[in-house]
Design an enzyme around this catalytic site. Sequence first.
Site, short mmCIF file in Angstrom:
data_model
loop_
_atom_site.label_atom_id
_atom_site.label_comp_id
_atom_site.label_asym_id
_atom_site.label_seq_id
_atom_site.Cartn_x
_atom_site.Cartn_y
_atom_site.Cartn_z
N HIS A 287 -31.52 -4.76 88.17
CA HIS A 287 -30.30 -5.54 88.36
C HIS A 287 -30.29 -6.70 87.37
O HIS A 287 -31.33 -7.30 87.09
CB HIS A 287 -30.25 -6.08 89.81
CG HIS A 287 -28.89 -6.59 90.18
ND1 HIS A 287 -28.45 -7.82 89.78
CD2 HIS A 287 -27.88 -6.02 90.88
CE1 HIS A 287 -27.20 -8.00 90.23
NE2 HIS A 287 -26.85 -6.91 90.91
N ARG A 335 -25.38 -3.71 87.53
CA ARG A 335 -26.24 -2.53 87.58
C ARG A 335 -25.43 -1.26 87.34
O ARG A 335 -24.19 -1.28 87.41
CB ARG A 335 -27.00 -2.45 88.90
CG ARG A 335 -26.16 -2.71 90.12
CD ARG A 335 -27.01 -2.64 91.37
NE ARG A 335 -26.33 -3.26 92.49
CZ ARG A 335 -26.50 -2.91 93.76
NH1 ARG A 335 -27.33 -1.92 94.04
NH2 ARG A 335 -25.86 -3.53 94.71
N LYS A 338 -21.77 0.17 88.68
CA LYS A 338 -21.10 -0.83 89.49
C LYS A 338 -20.06 -1.55 88.65
O LYS A 338 -19.79 -1.19 87.52
CB LYS A 338 -22.12 -1.74 90.17
CG LYS A 338 -23.03 -0.92 91.11
CD LYS A 338 -23.32 -1.60 92.41
CE LYS A 338 -22.12 -1.70 93.33
NZ LYS A 338 -22.50 -2.39 94.58
N ASP A 341 -18.17 -8.10 86.73
CA ASP A 341 -18.10 -9.29 87.57
C ASP A 341 -18.46 -10.50 86.69
O ASP A 341 -19.47 -10.48 85.98
CB ASP A 341 -19.11 -9.13 88.73
CG ASP A 341 -19.23 -10.37 89.63
OD1 ASP A 341 -18.81 -11.47 89.23
OD2 ASP A 341 -19.79 -10.21 90.73
N CYS A 343 -19.83 -13.29 87.08
CA CYS A 343 -21.11 -14.01 87.17
C CYS A 343 -22.16 -13.37 86.27
O CYS A 343 -23.09 -14.03 85.80
CB CYS A 343 -21.61 -14.12 88.61
SG CYS A 343 -22.01 -12.56 89.39
N TYR A 344 -21.99 -12.06 85.97
CA TYR A 344 -22.95 -11.41 85.08
C TYR A 344 -22.74 -11.80 83.62
O TYR A 344 -23.54 -11.43 82.76
CB TYR A 344 -22.92 -9.89 85.27
CG TYR A 344 -23.23 -9.50 86.70
CD1 TYR A 344 -24.36 -10.03 87.33
CD2 TYR A 344 -22.41 -8.68 87.44
CE1 TYR A 344 -24.64 -9.73 88.65
CE2 TYR A 344 -22.69 -8.37 88.77
CZ TYR A 344 -23.81 -8.90 89.37
OH TYR A 344 -24.09 -8.61 90.68
N ASP A 386 -15.09 -13.73 89.95
CA ASP A 386 -15.66 -12.41 89.73
C ASP A 386 -14.68 -11.59 88.88
O ASP A 386 -14.99 -11.18 87.75
CB ASP A 386 -15.94 -11.82 91.13
CG ASP A 386 -16.20 -10.34 91.19
OD1 ASP A 386 -15.91 -9.64 90.21
OD2 ASP A 386 -16.65 -9.86 92.25
N ASP A 393 -15.03 -19.65 92.83
CA ASP A 393 -15.99 -20.45 93.59
C ASP A 393 -16.93 -21.12 92.60
O ASP A 393 -16.91 -20.79 91.40
CB ASP A 393 -16.76 -19.58 94.61
CG ASP A 393 -17.44 -18.39 93.94
OD1 ASP A 393 -18.16 -18.59 92.95
OD2 ASP A 393 -17.23 -17.24 94.41
N HIS A 396 -19.35 -18.63 90.62
CA HIS A 396 -18.75 -17.88 89.52
C HIS A 396 -18.26 -18.80 88.40
O HIS A 396 -18.22 -18.40 87.24
CB HIS A 396 -17.64 -16.96 90.03
CG HIS A 396 -18.16 -15.76 90.76
ND1 HIS A 396 -18.35 -15.75 92.11
CD2 HIS A 396 -18.59 -14.56 90.30
CE1 HIS A 396 -18.86 -14.58 92.47
NE2 HIS A 396 -19.01 -13.84 91.39
#
Length: 477
Positions: A287, A335, A338, A341, A343-344, A386, A393, A396
Amino acid sequence: MALPVRSSAQAPSSRLQEIIAESERIEELSDSEGEYEDMGTATMEEQANIAYLESVKMPIRDGLETATSRLQDETLDVVLPFLEGNPHDFPLNVYGLPKLQRKSHIAMLEMALGDYPAPFAMMDASRPWIIYWGLQGLSALGHDVSKYQKQTAHTFSLAQHPEGGYGGGYGQLPHLACTYATVLSLAMAGGEETYESIDRKAMWHYLGRMKQTDGGFTMVAGGEEDIRGAFCAVVILSLLNIPLDLPPDAPARANGLTTFVDNLGDWVSKCQSWDGGISAAPGNEAHGAYAFCGLGCLSIIGPPKETLNKYLNVPLLIHWLSSRQASPEGGYNGRTNKLVDGCYSHWVGGCWSLVEAATTPGLWNRTALARYILSAAQDKKGGLRDKPGKHSDAYHTCYNLAGLSHAQHKYVYDEEVNKGLGSGNLGAPYHWKTEGEFEQDDVWGEEDVVRGVHPVFIIPYRAVYECRRYFEEKESF
Ligand code: FPP
Ligand code: K
Ligand code: ZN
């Protein structure tokens, strides 16, 4: 310029089909006229964005429809309108992309650092994180956080456990994630009084209790041992310049270990999975968030060029990291199979700053990430998110901005930087610098540039170097 031919069984979402049809129309136009002159009602910005979408590879698909493939199609349906146009009506930069909405992001983070109504009591254990995300997000936006200095020191003085480490608040048991977010926040707040509020000797004992014989660290006494622990522990040890020798009461001493770094690199090495990614613990699924923890840990126990190449299969890791960048979305997923997003942007985007210091620069598509962040991750109401359809938030917001910084700045590891600092324990991370902005155009304008962050600690450089310097100059606990 031709798009891949696909059968109807491989048809992407209807929105994507429209885009493909549109880009084929552009291609015809450009073939016949050599220019994108006659685009009907499309604005210049739309033309540029459609041309971009046309130029990126379309997703690789097989004919099998599953819950996963349907979710991915739905994600394209919500993301593509933001890449193609400007549904939130943001003011645009010179490249036709939404400007970084600095003011509204600052306002959102200031709210996040304020008071919460009663139902938020369930977030109490996350208080250190909220403070960290808020302060770091504001710093990335170039906002002065000095007004939070006293409050920050006070809040954490109550969350410190008498036997070392920090919990979420007064009376809570210490946890390594809380302790990590606390130490980063206190370093950002800065100042002698703030630094002195940390009981480093008790911290030494606390971390000694988390150290395991196999090399890793548990997050909490009797709790899970995972790669977050390995990263959080060395962040704290390094920033606070705590001795590397295990305290006499550390249980791992009974099994022959003498220092915090014994078996640590080998333990991180075991977390690299068969596909090249890094997982929470040996044998688990890789991840992105754990990949950053693994690389961060290795970049603290030595220079990244040495440690990454010693403990990881770097080519396989690069393959896995590259596969995380979604196309045509441009952002990252965490990952395999998926969804993209925001945050990645940091958890995976930030891996590149460390990997490139160990290998060579230019391994990833920075502009595609910046495009996702500016176009799709900015919330109309302020803050980043996201993906479209989700609320912003502090988490993020912080990590999208960190991701933007990884895309915009060249991070360089250079032993010549800060020669006088980091000569002692875990001193490797004190030799980073930001060497100008990454040379590129077409995505962000000058006003969309965020501040550089320290690529291992994800707080401002100044906060990192001043904190370490303070504790290097101290004789003892
Ligand atoms: C999956 O969530 C997410 C994880 C398994 C790990 C998350 C950990 C972090 C974000 C940070 C850890 C770092 C430190 C320093 C403590 P999901 O299944 O909801 O998301 P996904 O579908 O994107 O994988
Ligand atoms: K997620
Ligand atoms: Zn996320």
